[in-house]
Scaffold this motif. Structure first.
Motif, PDB file in Angstrom:
ATOM      1  N   LEU A   1     -32.072  25.002  11.205  1.00 23.98           N
ATOM      2  CA  LEU A   1     -32.390  23.578  11.059  1.00 23.98           C
ATOM      3  C   LEU A   1     -31.626  22.966   9.886  1.00 23.98           C
ATOM      4  CD1 LEU A   1     -36.281  23.526  11.625  1.00 23.98           C
ATOM      5  CD2 LEU A   1     -34.504  22.805  13.227  1.00 23.98           C
ATOM      6  N   CYS A   2     -31.476  23.733   8.813  1.00 27.54           N
ATOM      7  CA  CYS A   2     -30.707  23.242   7.662  1.00 27.54           C
ATOM      8  C   CYS A   2     -29.260  22.945   8.065  1.00 27.54           C
ATOM      9  CB  CYS A   2     -30.733  24.268   6.531  1.00 27.54           C
ATOM     10  SG  CYS A   2     -32.339  24.439   5.719  1.00 27.54           S
ATOM     11  N   LYS A   3     -28.689  23.810   8.877  1.00 28.78           N
ATOM     12  CA  LYS A   3     -27.319  23.585   9.349  1.00 28.78           C
ATOM     13  C   LYS A   3     -27.227  22.310  10.177  1.00 28.78           C
ATOM     14  CE  LYS A   3     -26.171  28.534   9.602  1.00 28.78           C
ATOM     15  NZ  LYS A   3     -25.793  29.643  10.525  1.00 28.78           N
ATOM     16  N   ILE A   4     -28.206  22.122  11.057  1.00 31.39           N
ATOM     17  CA  ILE A   4     -28.213  20.912  11.890  1.00 31.39           C
ATOM     18  C   ILE A   4     -28.361  19.668  11.022  1.00 31.39           C
ATOM     19  CG2 ILE A   4     -29.448  19.666  13.707  1.00 31.39           C
ATOM     20  CD1 ILE A   4     -30.284  22.362  14.878  1.00 31.39           C
ATOM     21  N   GLU A   5     -29.287  19.711  10.037  1.00 31.33           N
ATOM     22  CA  GLU A   5     -29.525  18.557   9.163  1.00 31.33           C
ATOM     23  C   GLU A   5     -28.254  18.185   8.413  1.00 31.33           C
ATOM     24  OE1 GLU A   5     -31.584  15.458   7.232  1.00 31.33           O
ATOM     25  OE2 GLU A   5     -32.176  16.708   8.956  1.00 31.33           O
ATOM     26  N   LYS A   6     -27.553  19.162   7.883  1.00 36.38           N
ATOM     27  CA  LYS A   6     -26.334  18.880   7.118  1.00 36.38           C
ATOM     28  C   LYS A   6     -25.237  18.329   8.014  1.00 36.38           C
ATOM     29  CE  LYS A   6     -27.046  22.250   3.406  1.00 36.38           C
ATOM     30  NZ  LYS A   6     -26.551  23.494   2.762  1.00 36.38           N
ATOM     31  N   ALA A   7     -25.143  18.872   9.215  1.00 37.73           N
ATOM     32  CA  ALA A   7     -24.118  18.386  10.142  1.00 37.73           C
ATOM     33  C   ALA A   7     -24.395  16.944  10.553  1.00 37.73           C
ATOM     34  CB  ALA A   7     -24.059  19.296  11.373  1.00 37.73           C
ATOM     35  N   LEU A   8     -25.644  16.638  10.830  1.00 38.11           N
ATOM     36  CA  LEU A   8     -26.000  15.267  11.205  1.00 38.11           C
ATOM     37  C   LEU A   8     -25.795  14.314  10.035  1.00 38.11           C
ATOM     38  CD1 LEU A   8     -29.286  15.959  13.236  1.00 38.11           C
ATOM     39  CD2 LEU A   8     -27.081  15.239  14.180  1.00 38.11           C
ATOM     40  N   ALA A   9     -26.161  14.763   8.829  1.00 33.38           N
ATOM     41  CA  ALA A   9     -26.018  13.908   7.649  1.00 33.38           C
ATOM     42  C   ALA A   9     -24.557  13.621   7.333  1.00 33.38           C
ATOM     43  CB  ALA A   9     -26.697  14.567   6.451  1.00 33.38           C
ATOM     44  N   SER A  10     -23.673  14.569   7.652  1.00 34.93           N
ATOM     45  CA  SER A  10     -22.242  14.382   7.354  1.00 34.93           C
ATOM     46  C   SER A  10     -21.546  13.482   8.358  1.00 34.93           C
ATOM     47  CB  SER A  10     -21.551  15.749   7.327  1.00 34.93           C
ATOM     48  OG  SER A  10     -21.498  16.301   8.643  1.00 34.93           O
TER      49      SER A  10
END
Length: 764
Positions: A739-748
């Motif tokens: 989920l952390c990976k997804i959050e960072k990808a979406l935020a970027s």
């Protein structure tokens, strides 16, 4: 009857139920309560009544449950059937005498529906906006709303509809079912202020009046929209006559005609009659509405008078009550009040409406004087009211079977719940055949199929996030109702088989999580003690015994686990608000299951000196062992040590935990079996949590999302049956890392389609 004062062992198929020795009893704790139950129920009366049941199965504990759960509700008791008022008369007569100001148990109720006897009744329309007269009526032989079955409720609707459909002339109209009405009909009923909605008042929900909503509920109104009948709201029927303006005499005439016609049609068509008791009159759910059950009232605008310092005294002397125009619990904001009669029993219908007429005429006279700046001191009413009149004679009604309060109708309708609009696992598994196969069974402690499925009937769920819809009331439910429980457990993701456990933290591996996105973590597991019912069905004596066992076991913990136990009742607000503490149960699924009954009686928590370890008593499980902190590996170590020592302490005290080789640790929630472990972390992931595929993402990762104590998002493991504690924590870690990976990808702004696809497919 099993009590809390002796050790009793009973064989229950492959299980047994035993009560621990001790001095605990079921007498309710009503310290600080203000209702009539608290003023009239003594230990002597309770002990005399506690083991009695009406023919329908209603008990004194069910009768007073609403008052135990709502300390400040005025009456505090409900009738579950007609026999309630006689079998539990030692309590109910005292409540009636208190609420109805001196109406003695030797008094006889009289009735008079002759509207021609009214004097006056056409009130000034410049002040009176609308007039209304209503009452309730219950059909003999059927349980009242706190205890009525689905089949009975459907029969009640059918009986009333058959009568209403044959009304003629100005009473002729149409019925609108709450189940099937069109959006257009619903909006029109809202616009007409006719629609009643699912109760949210805690007294009605805690007493069971909102069960099975909206099954067999509806509204009938005539073509002129001035005669209404509500079916199966608080009472079997609520009969209402109303119109704009101040002609309350005309309203009362229509009211009397309508009730008389409905009663005659019921008798002619099926031999049915209303519940009537020569002592307390018409029998209704709430003791405050006995006698006539009549509330005659007007919406009257009296802004000047309402600001007068003696306004409340004036109303009291006139035997009137006020409320806002929005309902019982509302207040006025512009000087417009709903003014109605205070009394229900001991006076006839004519007398009560006359009191309203006389009283409102006086209120208007006072308002006019105050508008002119004149005094009203010379017309203030004394204790005899606005216009003392001779008491109307009335007459005792000639009612068939007037002493046969125990007669029970045999319902013709099906009791199978309507689940076609539900999104829960119960609706997927329960068929009418399966229901009929199981409905007649009862565990040795009295738990039935309907007890277990009530939460699923009352809570529809939503597509994509389907709750279980079934709760367990005791250990025997898992065997007696296995034909339902097993497929529900499987559908919830549980893998029944050989239960395995592992608390070896060295097998966790890395538990590192992104500290910018992940906050505190908590790990807990539930434990339930064999021989006691589970929280949906447990009684007060059992719960108090459980609290003693749990607190004693926790008190034996040593080292960094050493601490003290505090009762929730005596706990300070500061201690209640600690992160490691639990909150008052508010989940609608648990409320419908009955988990919150008697709160906060016999609830509390043991916490260690460092406030990073706790043992909760009687929240949802008998006990929940909790560890909390910032390092997941350290929290797991603390949790494992505490759980191992707590389990050992319970066993050392001669108690057994509910645990089987096939299902692991048993509890009320079918999706928390096995390890019963809940490992959770607080997260700050607005992109993920707000994503339109968040439900699919979490499902693929075997995680669930909830709102935390502070209002933030909390992510936890979903499955607890079929894998070890270590495996479940590892599942949480890997899922949250993804989920952390997804959050960072979406935020970027780079997109996260591949990561989301991996999560949804479970290939992480």
């Amino acid at each position: 009857m099993i009590t809390g004062v002796a050790l009793i062992i009973q064989t229950v198929r492959s299980y047994y139920r035993k009560m621990s020795s001790g001095s605990f009893d079921r007498y309710p704790d009503m310290e600080g309560h203000t209702h009539f139950v608290s003023k009239n129920l003594t230990p002597e009366i309770y002990n005399k009544l506690k083991d009695l049941k009406t023919k329908s199965g209603y008990t004194i504990d069910k009768c007073i449950q609403g008052g135990i759960d709502n300390p400040n509700f005025s009456v505090g008791a409900t009738g579950g059937d007609e026999e309630t008022y006689t079998l539990f008369g030692d309590l109910m007569y005292g409540i009636i005498e208190g609420r109805h100001v001196g109406f003695k148990r030797t008094d006889i109720h009289k009735s008079d529906m002759d509207s021609s006897k009214l004097i006056g009744g056409d009130l000034d329309p410049n002040y009176v906006l609308s007039s209304r007269v209503r009452t309730g009526r219950s059909i003999r032989g059927y349980s009242l709303s706190p205890f009525i079955t689905r089949a009975e409720r459907r029969d009640v609707q059918d009986i009333l509809l058959k009568a209403l459909s044959n009304l003629e002339g100005p009473l002729k109209g149409k019925f609108y079912s709450l189940e099937t009405m069109t959006p257009q009909d619903q909006q029109q009923l809202i616009d007409d202020h006719f629609l009643f909605e699912k109760p949210t008042d805690t007294f009605m929900t805690d007493t069971g009046m909102a069960r099975d909503w909206p099954d067999a509920r509806g509204i009938y109104h005539n073509d002129d929209k001035n005669f209404l009948v509500w079916i199966n709201e608080e009472d079997h029927s609520r009969i209402i006559s109303m119109q704009k303006g101040g002609n309350i005499k005309e309203v009362f005439e229509r009211f009397c005609t309508g009730i008389t016609h409905v009663e005659k049609l019921m008798a002619d068509q099926g031999g049915n009659e209303f519940m009537f008791n020569e002592h307390i009159g018409y029998v209704l759910t709430c003791p405050s509405n006995l006698g006539t059950g009549l509330r005659g009232g007007v919406h009257v605008k009296i802004p000047k008078l309402s600001e007068h310092p003696k306004f409340d005294e004036i109303l009291k002397n006139c035997r009137l009550q006020k409320r806002g125009t929005g309902g019982e619990t509302t207040t006025s904001t512009d000087g417009t009040f709903d003014i109605s009669n205070w009394d229900r029993v001991g006076k006839t219908e004519v007398e009560l409406v006359q009191l309203v007429i006389d009283g409102v005429e006086l209120l208007i006279k006072m308002e006019k004087r105050l508008e002119k700046g004149e005094s009203i001191d010379d017309i203030l009413p004394g204790p005899d009211g606005a216009c003392p009149r001779p008491k109307a004679p009335g007459k005792a009604l000639d009612i068939k079977a007037i002493h046969d309060y125990k007669w029970r109708a045999t319902p013709k309708a099906s009791n199978f719940p309507k689940l076609h609009k539900h999104h829960n696992l119960l609706a997927k598994v329960l068929t009418e055949k399966l229901y009929n196969d199981l409905k007649g069974k009862e565990t040795k402690s009295g738990v039935t199929l309907d007890d277990c499925i009530q939460t699923g009937v009352d809570n529809l769920g939503e597509a994509g996030a389907e709750p279980v819809g079934v709760s367990a009331g005791d250990e025997e439910c898992f065997s007696m109702l296995s034909a339902l429980f097993d497929p529900v457990i499987a559908a919830a993701g549980g893998k029944a088989g050989s239960h395995v456990s592992s608390l070896d933290g060295s097998k966790l591996g890395s538990t590192d999580l992104d500290k910018d996105l992940v906050g505190d973590c908590q790990i807990s597991a539930g434990r339930n003690i064999r021989g006691f019912r589970l929280s949906p069905s447990i009684d007060r004596a059992e719960r108090r015994n459980v609290e003693k066992i749990v607190s004693d076991a926790a008190a034996s913990l040593d080292g960094s686990l050493k601490g003290k136990y505090q009762s929730l009742k005596n706990m300070s607000d500061a201690d209640k608000n600690r992160p490691i503490m639990f909150q008052k149960v508010s989940c609608p699924h648990l409320l419908s299951a009955g988990v919150r009954r008697d709160w906060p009686d016999a609830r509390g928590a043991f916490t260690n000196d460092g406030s990073d370890f706790a043992v909760w008593a009687n929240e949802v499980d008998h006990a929940r062992v909790v560890a909390r902190g910032q390092s997941l590996s350290a929290v797991f170590a603390k949790f494992s040590e505490g759980l191992t020592k707590f389990d050992a302490a319970v066993k050392k005290a001669g108690k057994e935990l509910m645990c089987t080789d096939r299902l692991g640790n048993l509890g009320p929630r079918l999706d928390y079996l096995g390890t019963s472990l809940q490992a959770s972390v607080s997260v700050k992931m607005p992109k993920v949590c707000g994503h339109d595929k968040v439900k699919e993402i979490l499902a693929g990762l075997q995680l669930r999302k909830e709102v935390g104590k502070d209002g933030g998002e909390v992510i936890s493991n979903k499955c607890t049956l079929g894998s070890t504690e270590v495996d479940q924590v590892k599942c949480l870690v890997s899922g949250v890392q993804h989920l952390c990976k997804i959050e960072k990808a979406l935020a970027s702004g780079k997109g996260a389609d591949d990561l989301i696809s991996q999560a949804v497919s479970g290939k992480v």
